[in-house]
Design a protein around this motif. Structure first.
Motif, PDB file in Angstrom:
ATOM      1  N   GLY A 322       0.785  -1.229   0.000  1.00 11.17           N
ATOM      2  CA  GLY A 322       0.000   0.000   0.000  1.00 11.17           C
ATOM      3  C   GLY A 322       0.816   1.278   0.000  1.00 11.17           C
ATOM      4  O   GLY A 322       0.281   2.356  -0.251  1.00 11.17           O
ATOM      5  N   ALA A 323       2.121   1.189   0.277  1.00 11.59           N
ATOM      6  CA  ALA A 323       2.981   2.373   0.327  1.00 11.59           C
ATOM      7  C   ALA A 323       3.845   2.449  -0.922  1.00 11.59           C
ATOM      8  O   ALA A 323       4.078   1.447  -1.605  1.00 11.59           O
ATOM      9  N   VAL A 386      -0.081  12.820   1.107  1.00 16.24           N
ATOM     10  CA  VAL A 386       0.464  11.531   1.539  1.00 16.24           C
ATOM     11  C   VAL A 386       0.240  11.382   3.041  1.00 16.24           C
ATOM     12  O   VAL A 386      -0.181  12.318   3.730  1.00 16.24           O
ATOM     13  N   THR A 395       2.679   6.676   2.061  1.00 17.09           N
ATOM     14  CA  THR A 395       1.550   6.223   1.262  1.00 17.09           C
ATOM     15  C   THR A 395       0.991   7.400   0.480  1.00 17.09           C
ATOM     16  O   THR A 395       0.691   8.451   1.056  1.00 17.09           O
ATOM     17  N   TYR A 396       0.900   7.243  -0.838  1.00 21.28           N
ATOM     18  CA  TYR A 396       0.416   8.307  -1.715  1.00 21.28           C
ATOM     19  C   TYR A 396      -1.103   8.304  -1.728  1.00 21.28           C
ATOM     20  O   TYR A 396      -1.741   7.274  -1.939  1.00 21.28           O
TER      21      TYR A 396
END
Length: 505
Positions: A322-323, A386, A395-396
């Motif tokens: 997820g990152a 983020v 994480t975007y």
């Protein structure tokens, strides 16, 4: 714990030339292949000795044209080795090259040239040229310069202007980003922080020579460590070339990975260690599909024209699920709230890079107010929303503005809307990025007119004013466009409404 990561900066010599530093490692292995231009029928090879000779000869030739240090040189070249040679040759001579996409139309490049006021335009065959009084150097004359005696490297302070790149700002007017010579040393933070780059690597980049992603990741970084760069001709079979030319690293935008995976669940790439992705968000499902098909991971990076990449996953420190990854070693970054203060970890905010970063731009050309607007105290604000986890993973969450992504190029919707509004039948328009299927987005144009306009007519209109990558792929007629109380165009409402109506669920 606050969302700040601080690191020590890389060192830069007091007197420095970026082009010399790019080619210094190759001096120890002059006969090693620095570049192969790949074709299905074979490859054009350039040793480090031949490449350095061409760059320094080009510097001599440019100096002979009466150019002085600091003069801007506008590069209007196609997808060929002439591009990096001219780029590095200008820097070697103390000039400031400005690479531009060959897809730009005459009106687009004319507007850029007026803002830039170049001393010379280097022209490739069939590439649109600006309406500007600067002399034009044709490709035949540029190539002849390679035979000139080698110029001495123009040395000076590492923070003097080295090159410029154009980026579409939120104003809709392309802005020239001025980078210092020192920016190359900042790129070394990517060697371990993203690439896992080694001198024995053979890095194949799928982009064109004149794309800044290709210039940095595909050419200058491999050369600076003494590795080999592989650049395929447009339309070449990438999987075949990766295998045939023993590529160990592969760099591309997500769309390229998508095309390579289409219709297959297995790619035989025995020498490949991993892939690299930047330019737009990499869908997790695509990374997983690549892992299954090749047995290798893709490491993603987040960056922008003003600072290249600064957050990434890497072989030494892969990104958690997820990152995107972590701040590269040497970077100092923070996640800021609306007051410009670091947020608690886990709290969303705007990603920012400290002004001390040697890879950060010097500023926008002749635009001090626009430059100042990007800073909050000592922090350059990227516009990316983020969150930072407890371990520093980023994480975007999306853009804080309405900027569009066209195959890795950031494009302002205002630029597209200005071109569409020039059509006599269009009353109002809005450029929006739509997700047409999972992981695939396109630029769409919503517009108002008395009656719907045939799409071929709109396509022809856009083609005369916008580079191909900026042109909408969809045209959608509406009776009206949503606007807020202050008459601000609500592009996000258009996107949400369209995606809700077309949700297959």
């Amino acid at each position: 714990m606050l969302s700040v990561v601080s690191s020590s900066l890389p060192t830069v010599p007091a007197t420095y030339n970026m082009a010399q530093d790019v080619l210094a490692a190759g001096a120890a292995c002059p006969d090693k292949i620095a570049l192969q231009v790949l074709r299905a029928s074979g490859a054009e090879r350039w040793s480090f000795a031949r490449l350095t000779e061409a760059v320094r000869g080009t510097a001599t030739g440019l100096q002979a044209h009466g150019l002085k240090p600091g003069d801007r040189v506008l590069l209007r070249l196609g997808n060929s080795v002439d591009f990096p040679i001219a780029f590095l040759g200008a820097i070697a001579a103390g000039l400031v090259p400005v690479p531009t996409s060959a897809q730009l139309t005459g009106p687009e490049i004319t507007a850029m040239a007026r803002a830039l006021d170049p001393a010379l335009v280097v022209a490739g065959d069939g590439v649109a040229l600006p309406d500007h009084p600067a002399p034009v150097l044709p490709l035949t004359d540029l190539r002849a310069m390679r035979q000139q005696p080698p110029a001495a490297w123009h040395m000076g302070p590492p923070d003097r202007p080295g090159y410029m790149v154009f980026t579409s700002g939120s104003s809709g007017v392309p802005q020239a980003v001025v980078h210092a010579h020192r920016a190359l040393r900042a790129r070394r933070m990517m060697w371990d922080g993203w690439y896992g780059l080694r001198p024995d690597d053979r890095l194949l980049h799928a982009g064109a020579f004149n794309w800044t992603y290709t210039m940095g990741t595909g050419l200058m970084d491999p050369w600076a460590i003494g590795a080999t760069a592989l650049i395929p001709e447009p339309g070449a079979p990438l999987a075949l070339l990766l295998r045939r030319f023993d590529a160990t690293l592969f760099a591309a935008a997500p769309g390229v990975y998508r095309q390579m995976l289409k219709g297959t669940d297995r790619l035989d790439l025995p020498r490949l260690r991993h892939g690299l992705s930047a330019g737009e968000k990499l869908p997790p499902a695509m990374a997983e599909a690549w892992q299954r098909a090749t047995g290798t991971p893709i490491f993603e990076a987040l960056g922008m024209s003003e600072c290249s990449t600064y957050v990434s996953g890497s072989p030494a420190r892969p990104a958690p699920d997820g990152a995107i990854g972590y701040a590269q070693p040497g970077r100092t970054i923070a996640v800021l709230d609306d007051r410009g203060q670091p947020t608690p970890r886990g709290t969303p905010g705007t990603l920012a890079v400290h002004r001390s970063d040697p890879g950060l731009m010097l500023g926008y050309w002749h635009a001090p107010q626009a430059t100042a607007a990007r800073f909050t105290g000592d922090w350059f604000t990227t516009g990316d929303t983020v969150s930072m986890a407890a371990d520093g993973a980023i994480t975007y969450l999306g853009r804080a503005d309405d900027m569009l992504n066209a195959g890795g190029y950031r494009v302002s919707p205002l630029e597209i809307e200005a071109a569409l509004d020039a059509h006599p039948a269009i009353h109002d328009s809005a450029a929006v990025e739509l997700e047409v299927k999972p992981g695939t987005t396109v630029i769409a144009a919503f517009y108002t007119a008395d009656t719907p306009i045939p799409e071929p007519t709109l396509q022809a209109h856009a083609s005369t004013r916008l580079a191909r990558y900026k042109q909408p792929r969809m045209y959608i007629h509406r009776a009206s466009l949503p606007r807020g109380a202050n008459n601000k165009l609500l592009r996000r409402v258009l996107r949400q409404d369209w995606e809700r109506a077309h949700d297959p669920a």
